[in-house]
Structures are given as C-alpha cells and as structure tokens.
Design a protein around this motif. Structure first.
Motif, PDB file in Angstrom:
ATOM      1  N   LEU A  24      16.663   7.387   0.324  1.00  0.00           N
ATOM      2  CA  LEU A  24      16.803   6.579  -0.981  1.00  0.00           C
ATOM      3  C   LEU A  24      17.153   7.396  -2.078  1.00  0.00           C
ATOM      4  O   LEU A  24      16.881   6.966  -3.249  1.00  0.00           O
ATOM      5  N   LYS A  25      17.232   8.746  -2.042  1.00  0.00           N
ATOM      6  CA  LYS A  25      17.404   9.848  -2.923  1.00  0.00           C
ATOM      7  C   LYS A  25      16.175   9.741  -4.210  1.00  0.00           C
ATOM      8  O   LYS A  25      16.517   9.573  -5.289  1.00  0.00           O
ATOM      9  N   MET A  26      15.048   9.849  -3.495  1.00  0.00           N
ATOM     10  CA  MET A  26      13.998   9.814  -4.356  1.00  0.00           C
ATOM     11  C   MET A  26      12.916  10.938  -3.947  1.00  0.00           C
ATOM     12  O   MET A  26      13.063  11.194  -2.787  1.00  0.00           O
ATOM     13  N   ALA A  27      12.319  11.455  -4.619  1.00  0.00           N
ATOM     14  CA  ALA A  27      11.289  12.459  -4.424  1.00  0.00           C
ATOM     15  C   ALA A  27      10.164  11.920  -3.530  1.00  0.00           C
ATOM     16  O   ALA A  27       9.919  10.890  -3.557  1.00  0.00           O
ATOM     17  N   SER A  28       9.794  12.746  -2.296  1.00  0.00           N
ATOM     18  CA  SER A  28       8.740  12.217  -1.225  1.00  0.00           C
ATOM     19  C   SER A  28       7.460  11.851  -1.947  1.00  0.00           C
ATOM     20  O   SER A  28       6.961  10.766  -1.678  1.00  0.00           O
ATOM     21  N   SER A  29       7.062  12.434  -2.944  1.00  0.00           N
ATOM     22  CA  SER A  29       5.810  12.257  -3.749  1.00  0.00           C
ATOM     23  C   SER A  29       6.206  10.659  -4.450  1.00  0.00           C
ATOM     24  O   SER A  29       5.007  10.137  -4.658  1.00  0.00           O
ATOM     25  N   THR A  30       7.118  10.598  -5.175  1.00  0.00           N
ATOM     26  CA  THR A  30       7.540   9.358  -5.655  1.00  0.00           C
ATOM     27  C   THR A  30       7.354   8.085  -4.639  1.00  0.00           C
ATOM     28  O   THR A  30       6.743   7.048  -4.936  1.00  0.00           O
ATOM     29  N   TYR A  31       7.995   8.248  -3.556  1.00  0.00           N
ATOM     30  CA  TYR A  31       8.165   7.096  -2.368  1.00  0.00           C
ATOM     31  C   TYR A  31       6.566   6.928  -2.010  1.00  0.00           C
ATOM     32  O   TYR A  31       6.212   5.780  -1.817  1.00  0.00           O
ATOM     33  N   ILE A  38       0.667   2.588  -6.261  1.00  0.00           N
ATOM     34  CA  ILE A  38       0.255   3.333  -7.508  1.00  0.00           C
ATOM     35  C   ILE A  38       1.369   3.000  -8.713  1.00  0.00           C
ATOM     36  O   ILE A  38       1.169   2.750  -9.702  1.00  0.00           O
ATOM     37  N   LYS A  39       2.738   3.037  -8.253  1.00  0.00           N
ATOM     38  CA  LYS A  39       3.904   2.875  -8.968  1.00  0.00           C
ATOM     39  C   LYS A  39       4.408   1.746  -8.193  1.00  0.00           C
ATOM     40  O   LYS A  39       4.379   1.403  -7.026  1.00  0.00           O
ATOM     41  N   ASP A  40       5.361   0.891  -9.073  1.00  0.00           N
ATOM     42  CA  ASP A  40       6.015  -0.283  -8.433  1.00  0.00           C
ATOM     43  C   ASP A  40       7.333   0.189  -7.884  1.00  0.00           C
ATOM     44  O   ASP A  40       8.006   1.112  -8.589  1.00  0.00           O
ATOM     45  N   PHE A  41       7.932  -0.505  -6.909  1.00  0.00           N
ATOM     46  CA  PHE A  41       9.252  -0.476  -6.480  1.00  0.00           C
ATOM     47  C   PHE A  41      10.136  -1.116  -7.317  1.00  0.00           C
ATOM     48  O   PHE A  41       9.910  -2.309  -7.822  1.00  0.00           O
ATOM     49  N   LYS A  42      11.406  -0.547  -7.880  1.00  0.00           N
ATOM     50  CA  LYS A  42      12.162  -1.082  -8.496  1.00  0.00           C
ATOM     51  C   LYS A  42      13.071  -2.241  -7.477  1.00  0.00           C
ATOM     52  O   LYS A  42      12.957  -1.854  -6.365  1.00  0.00           O
ATOM     53  N   ILE A  43      13.660  -3.246  -7.863  1.00  0.00           N
ATOM     54  CA  ILE A  43      14.245  -4.135  -7.060  1.00  0.00           C
ATOM     55  C   ILE A  43      15.417  -3.448  -6.191  1.00  0.00           C
ATOM     56  O   ILE A  43      15.367  -3.663  -5.022  1.00  0.00           O
ATOM     57  N   GLU A  44      16.346  -2.660  -6.616  1.00  0.00           N
ATOM     58  CA  GLU A  44      17.305  -1.780  -5.887  1.00  0.00           C
ATOM     59  C   GLU A  44      16.605  -1.066  -5.123  1.00  0.00           C
ATOM     60  O   GLU A  44      17.344  -0.797  -4.130  1.00  0.00           O
ATOM     61  N   GLU A  45      15.435  -0.418  -5.368  1.00  0.00           N
ATOM     62  CA  GLU A  45      14.921   0.446  -4.318  1.00  0.00           C
ATOM     63  C   GLU A  45      14.629  -0.406  -3.271  1.00  0.00           C
ATOM     64  O   GLU A  45      14.496  -0.050  -2.095  1.00  0.00           O
ATOM     65  N   PHE A  46      13.765  -1.481  -3.722  1.00  0.00           N
ATOM     66  CA  PHE A  46      13.311  -2.161  -2.483  1.00  0.00           C
ATOM     67  C   PHE A  46      14.613  -2.944  -1.451  1.00  0.00           C
ATOM     68  O   PHE A  46      14.530  -2.886  -0.209  1.00  0.00           O
ATOM     69  N   GLU A  47      15.541  -3.127  -2.128  1.00  0.00           N
ATOM     70  CA  GLU A  47      16.711  -3.709  -1.510  1.00  0.00           C
ATOM     71  C   GLU A  47      17.307  -2.480  -0.531  1.00  0.00           C
ATOM     72  O   GLU A  47      17.681  -2.588   0.535  1.00  0.00           O
ATOM     73  N   ASN A  48      17.315  -1.200  -0.980  1.00  0.00           N
ATOM     74  CA  ASN A  48      17.781  -0.209  -0.204  1.00  0.00           C
ATOM     75  C   ASN A  48      16.939   0.169   0.964  1.00  0.00           C
ATOM     76  O   ASN A  48      17.014   0.477   2.008  1.00  0.00           O
ATOM     77  N   ILE A  49      15.245   0.052   0.709  1.00  0.00           N
ATOM     78  CA  ILE A  49      14.645   0.225   1.866  1.00  0.00           C
ATOM     79  C   ILE A  49      14.726  -0.664   2.975  1.00  0.00           C
ATOM     80  O   ILE A  49      14.626  -0.423   4.017  1.00  0.00           O
ATOM     81  N   SER A  50      14.735  -2.136   2.482  1.00  0.00           N
ATOM     82  CA  SER A  50      14.959  -2.906   3.281  1.00  0.00           C
ATOM     83  C   SER A  50      16.237  -2.675   4.451  1.00  0.00           C
ATOM     84  O   SER A  50      16.032  -3.029   5.462  1.00  0.00           O
ATOM     85  N   LYS A  51      17.407  -2.236   3.629  1.00  0.00           N
ATOM     86  CA  LYS A  51      18.490  -2.204   4.378  1.00  0.00           C
ATOM     87  C   LYS A  51      18.260  -1.134   5.311  1.00  0.00           C
ATOM     88  O   LYS A  51      18.658  -1.084   6.551  1.00  0.00           O
ATOM     89  N   GLU A  52      17.782   0.205   4.910  1.00  0.00           N
ATOM     90  CA  GLU A  52      17.340   1.476   5.717  1.00  0.00           C
ATOM     91  C   GLU A  52      16.504   1.431   6.867  1.00  0.00           C
ATOM     92  O   GLU A  52      16.522   1.705   7.902  1.00  0.00           O
TER      93      GLU A  52
END
Length: 70
Positions: A24-31, A38-52
C-alpha cells in the motif's frame, strides 16, 4: 468499519503488517495504527486494501457495516 474482520482477512491471506503496508506504500506503523482504529483509513487506502486482499463486494459492505444493503 469492522477492523477485526479486516485483520482476519489480512491474516487469512498470510499478510503481515509489513507486507500489506509495503504493497500500500505506507509505513508499517501507520498501517498498524489504522488497523487498530487509532487513525482512520482514507477511502483510497480502503479501496486498495480491498483489492490487495481480493475482497468481494459483499465482504467490503460487511467491513463497512453496510451488509444490510446486500
């Protein structure tokens, strides 16, 4: 969002935080903070997670708490 089910799908795919965050091209600690709520997923991040994770439309609705729309 049902983060426990998201984690379950990730583990079923045998993805660690490191693997999914790299894809997802994000830091492991952020994920990790996002999966813990603790933090919310952005819509684009959730879309990418769903695909992955190869989630179906029904699984996405369930994760978002919208499974009553099926």
């Amino acid at each position: 969002m049902n983060l426990e089910k998201l984690k379950k799908h990730r583990i079923e795919k045998k993805y660690t935080h490191q693997i999914i965050s790299m894809r997802l091209k994000m830091a492991s600690s952020t994920y990790s903070r996002k999966e813990k709520g603790i933090k919310d997923f952005k819509i684009e991040e959730f879309e990418n997670i769903s695909k992955e994770l190869g989630l179906s439309d029904d699984e996405v609705l369930e994760l978002l708490g919208l499974d009553y729309l099926k």
